[in-house]
Scaffold this motif. Sequence first.
Motif, PDB file in Angstrom:
ATOM      1  N   MET A 288       0.875  -1.182   0.000  1.00 43.91           N
ATOM      2  CA  MET A 288       0.000   0.000   0.000  1.00 43.91           C
ATOM      3  C   MET A 288       0.904   1.221   0.000  1.00 43.91           C
ATOM      4  SD  MET A 288      -2.588  -0.857   3.100  1.00 43.91           S
ATOM      5  CE  MET A 288      -1.523  -1.751   4.215  1.00 43.91           C
TER       6      MET A 288
ATOM      7  N   THR B 158       0.844   5.569   0.576  1.00 40.39           N
ATOM      8  CA  THR B 158       0.025   6.700   1.025  1.00 40.39           C
ATOM      9  C   THR B 158       0.236   7.910   0.125  1.00 40.39           C
ATOM     10  OG1 THR B 158       1.699   7.744   2.412  1.00 40.39           O
ATOM     11  CG2 THR B 158       0.423   5.947   3.407  1.00 40.39           C
ATOM     12  N   ALA B 159      -0.665   8.861   0.258  1.00 44.25           N
ATOM     13  CA  ALA B 159      -0.413  10.181  -0.314  1.00 44.25           C
ATOM     14  C   ALA B 159       0.763  10.787   0.461  1.00 44.25           C
ATOM     15  CB  ALA B 159      -1.654  11.048  -0.162  1.00 44.25           C
TER      16      ALA B 159
ATOM     17  N   ILE C 177       3.837   0.876   2.504  1.00 46.18           N
ATOM     18  CA  ILE C 177       3.630  -0.075   3.592  1.00 46.18           C
ATOM     19  C   ILE C 177       3.591  -1.482   3.032  1.00 46.18           C
ATOM     20  CG2 ILE C 177       2.112  -0.739   5.502  1.00 46.18           C
ATOM     21  CD1 ILE C 177       0.914   2.090   5.388  1.00 46.18           C
TER      22      ILE C 177
ATOM     23  N   ALA D  26      -2.624   8.756   8.083  1.00 48.41           N
ATOM     24  CA  ALA D  26      -2.122   8.681   6.707  1.00 48.41           C
ATOM     25  C   ALA D  26      -3.244   8.257   5.768  1.00 48.41           C
ATOM     26  CB  ALA D  26      -0.980   7.673   6.641  1.00 48.41           C
ATOM     27  N   SER D  27      -3.203   8.774   4.537  1.00 45.43           N
ATOM     28  CA  SER D  27      -4.222   8.409   3.551  1.00 45.43           C
ATOM     29  C   SER D  27      -3.649   7.415   2.562  1.00 45.43           C
ATOM     30  CB  SER D  27      -4.670   9.634   2.759  1.00 45.43           C
ATOM     31  OG  SER D  27      -5.093  10.644   3.626  1.00 45.43           O
ATOM     32  N   ILE D  28      -4.222   6.245   2.504  1.00 43.30           N
ATOM     33  CA  ILE D  28      -3.766   5.242   1.537  1.00 43.30           C
ATOM     34  C   ILE D  28      -4.287   5.633   0.162  1.00 43.30           C
ATOM     35  CG2 ILE D  28      -3.871   2.818   0.874  1.00 43.30           C
ATOM     36  CD1 ILE D  28      -4.571   2.355   3.919  1.00 43.30           C
ATOM     37  N   ASN D  29      -3.363   5.660  -0.775  1.00 43.21           N
ATOM     38  CA  ASN D  29      -3.693   6.122  -2.118  1.00 43.21           C
ATOM     39  C   ASN D  29      -3.848   4.959  -3.090  1.00 43.21           C
ATOM     40  OD1 ASN D  29      -3.969   7.633  -4.423  1.00 43.21           O
ATOM     41  ND2 ASN D  29      -1.864   8.336  -4.501  1.00 43.21           N
ATOM     42  N   ARG D  30      -2.960   3.992  -2.987  1.00 44.94           N
ATOM     43  CA  ARG D  30      -3.041   2.843  -3.881  1.00 44.94           C
ATOM     44  C   ARG D  30      -2.690   1.584  -3.111  1.00 44.94           C
ATOM     45  NH1 ARG D  30       1.279   3.425  -7.405  1.00 44.94           N
ATOM     46  NH2 ARG D  30       1.868   5.317  -6.318  1.00 44.94           N
ATOM     47  N   MET D  31      -3.195   0.466  -3.595  1.00 41.47           N
ATOM     48  CA  MET D  31      -2.841  -0.843  -3.045  1.00 41.47           C
ATOM     49  C   MET D  31      -2.594  -1.743  -4.241  1.00 41.47           C
ATOM     50  SD  MET D  31      -6.126  -1.338  -0.647  1.00 41.47           S
ATOM     51  CE  MET D  31      -6.571  -0.247   0.688  1.00 41.47           C
TER      52      MET D  31
END
Lengths: 465, 102, 371
Positions: C224, C226-227, C256, C295-300
Amino acid sequence: MQAFDCAIVGAGPAGMSAALALTQGGADVIVLDRADRAGGQIYRSASSSPLPDAASLGPDYAAGADLITRFERSGAKHLAGADAWHIGDDGRILFSYQGDTRELHCREMLLCPGAMERPMPIPGWTLPGVMTAGAAQVMLKSDAVVADGAVFAGSGPLLYLIVAQYLRLGVRVAALVDTTPRRHYLDAAPLLPRAWRQVGQLRKGLSLLREIRAAGVDTYRYAENLEVIGEETAKGLRFSISGQPHEVSADTVFLHHGVQPNLNMTRAMGLAHHWNNAQMCWQVTVDEFGQSAISHVSVAGDGAGIVGADGACAAGRVVAQNMLYHLGRVSRTGRDRNSHADLYYLSSMKPFRRFIDCLYRPTEALRLPRDTETLVCRCEEQSLGDLRAGFEQGARDPNALKSLTRCGMGPCQGRQCGHVVTGLLAQWRKESPDAVGYYRLRSPQRLLTVDELGRYNTIPAEAAK
Amino acid sequence: MFRSLQSDDHNLITLSVNGRSVKARKGQSVWSAMAVASEVVTRKAALSGNARSAYCAMGVCFECMVEIDGLANQQACLSRVAEGMNVSTQVITEDTEADAGL
Amino acid sequence: MKADALIIGGGIQGCATAYHLARKGVSVIVVEKDYAGRHASGVNAGGVRLLGRDMAEVPLSKASMEMWQTLDEELGHDTGFRRQSLINIAADEGDLDTLRAREAKMHEAGYAYERMIDQAELRDRLPHVNFDCVGGVISELDGYAIPYKATSAFRLAAENLGAKVIEGEEVLSLRRVGNTWLAQGSRNAYEAEAVINCAGAWADRIALMIGDNVPLSHAAPMLMITARMPHFAKPVVGAVSRQLSFKQFENGTVLIGGGAKGFADRANNRTRLDYAKLAAACRTTAEFFPNMRKASINRMWAGLEAYMPDNLPVICPAVNAPRAFHAFGFSAHGFQMGPIVGQVLADLVTGGQSRFNLSPFRIDRFDRKVL
Ligand SMILES: Cc1cc2nc3c(=O)[nH]c(=O)nc-3n(C[C@H](O)[C@H](O)[C@H](O)COP(=O)(O)OP(=O)(O)OC[C@H]3O[C@@H](n4cnc5c(N)ncnc54)[C@H](O)[C@@H]3O)c2cc1C
Ligand SMILES: Cc1cc2nc3c(=O)[nH]c(=O)nc-3n(C[C@H](O)[C@H](O)[C@H](O)COP(=O)(O)OP(=O)(O)OC[C@H]3O[C@@H](n4cnc5c(N)ncnc54)[C@H](O)[C@@H]3O)c2cc1C
Ligand code: FES
């Protein structure tokens, strides 16, 4: 996890109409929409307009309130404020609701994510003060907020509609800069006779243009070479007509040249897509009943290819019949009988659509950037020049280009740059958009906090209900 | 210049935008409240630090990411105002350092 | 098409091998079924890690680490490598015991690059770490690189030296006639004197075409990102006994990992994510670094990786055929090894010898075992 016969994502005309038909057919239906109210783009806030005089938005808008009322009474469960972030081809949907991630399962899934406006990467398009014309309309419909003295630029019915709506409300418009090329009128003319069957729609369009002219708004036609002027914020628009330079001063510039399907949901699911050359955009591949290659996943409305609000309503009803058939609630012949009129309507719309698509076809000059410094990727600030350099380093695939340059890696997940990247690579590779392809997208559909995802799967089942 | 067409003062709430006290209508989007208050810069671009503002107002461009009550990356066009809410322009560029920690 | 060497697979191993062979004047063709860097090598976590390696891998990994320090200059392209150190955090006394045992073993073998740190140093280097953490171990040479860029850097450097990289070409069959390997691709036929199997998660299939059996499996580790966040962690971060793994890149985004696996659909080039496991990774991250909660997850995403039963790669000449070579099965830590693996293979292909002890990496090391 709660299970439903049908889950619909998107409570616009397509989703609402489908929900009505499905509940009438006896299915148990849940509709998720991130908005607080049903309506979708066209009927946004139609049942609760903040405007002193909502009639100024036109009769179409008023008609929306009726559809919304019928939908709200249909017995479909409407979860407003539910933002779907993962839609699995196994019928599982993960969505954020009141700060938590919830989960549901369904036998039949219908995606109605609607459309977004086609990005217009002209010089200066990232300056504060530059917005889409749709943005003007969203602010008007949901919050009764308008911009005085704005310039509207581009082409297409939605652009003229919002200008007319502004004028009816007494909002000053600095200018309408129409970019529809002269050639398009000639190209579209032969299609007009067949489109004539939709004479009502054509009349509506013409009367908008008449209304704008009658209001005395400065109107420029056949504009080219658009460029937003301003250093820190927008100060106006520069353009040329037949080689003659023009400039209009304005703090707000609203751009528009058509809409394209919201792709991220159908792409992230891995459904097949193809390039629609008439509308110059990607669209998901479905059959006439809106059914994708995964039989329990259907797509309807603008999210499956631009059809307009009436088309979205008809498509929603058609898809619903097919889903009822899958659920064993109508026979195959029943499905065909019940959807006959709507399918006929949808096919009779086609000549009109073709005419509109031809007349307002987005020009390459506005679809693809020309100056090396113009940004393609707004999030990661990647310019045309950066992408070209990446291409020259061997990144010929949109995903390779993304990995190399970060174009498309930001929070918008390629919504703004994706079509442009396909277009540029097609040009550079001298291949078709279909051969070039698009980004491989994944869930989540939007930013998700570590806190929220961390709590997923720990929420007790009762609370999740 | 943005303005509201609503002139009555029903249902008004107060929030803070970049330290300024701003009135807005209940249910209004954070973005349109910012626009009417002439606080149009939502974020600074990550590399150049250039000012950015809402572009689509419908959730598909992520230009309107602001900090709301200490939480970054909130889309102002999709967020609703609330009494006492604290909104600020988001400045997270490649050079931004975190606070001291422990 | 003809070349001295045919490399199957355009990941980092294939591209690095092409580079080192081309440097030796060998003519090389790399065939890649998708595009170079499409799979593990382009989508991995970018960890360039020496810390905590299996003893058998240490010599190769150490040599690779030295190469990373100057790789950008050598290749003439940006790999995104940053030496930032890597810290594995000890959450409690038990972890410290584990670290002490490891330290003793490392010292015995004569390695000094892993150094234990106490709580004060941990907090100094990672000011946002959970207050309860008691110490850890650091390796100063470690860091990260940008996976696709690094793979692409090897590819471009190889191409500069005359190697050919052919994308969108899948090797469908392989056979040896006389002194020549004949490969049939989906579009073209190839001939080469030597063939090198760098086919990642698909390498068991190529091995079979060569004549070697191997107990390879594949899986889909998930990541993952984050931004951007304000910078708070310079070192790459792991934990001694927990599935914690993250790094904050120079651009502010935080990647992450932690080893949680999704679902691998190798036949369709696809992976699926397991959101419950990603949720657990979020909890672990926030437990060690409370600031990460916001934290903002942006992609996985997940990538397809090849695994061996002992988590050690296969790097060797083929057992059942002449002039064929293998390098695969890196078991989720092969990105760091890319530079040295390319050199080792080039040595094997041109001289038949390597300066390293490759016996732990033989393809037939499981043959006599009853599995
Ligand atoms: C900005 C804009 C303004 C428009 N204005 C007009 C107009 O005034 N007149 C006109 O004739 N046509 C207008 N159109 C075209 C109009 O969108 C279509 O004709 C029609 O609304 C399509 O209906 P739909 O049901 O397919 O999608 P929409 O009406 O767009 O509905 C889609 C719905 O899906 C929801 N949604 C999307 N993603 C998610 C998610 N991940 N989770 C939860 N919910 C989600 C959205 O909130 C939205 O309510 C406009 C289009 C745009 C983009
Ligand atoms: C999510 C994830 C995170 C990871 N994190 C790290 C990390 O932090 N640090 C680290 O050191 N390692 C990490 N790894 C491991 C590392 O990425 C791999 O070990 C390494 O990239 C393997 O390289 P490769 O060249 O062998 O394989 P690949 O990159 O998979 O390349 C093999 C190529 O062969 C091609 N191919 C296969 N069959 C054929 C055929 N028949 N014809 C033509 N082409 C074919 C494939 O398309 C593929 O591109 C991670 C892996 C994953 C998936
Ligand atoms: S303005 Fe585009 S996402 Fe909010």
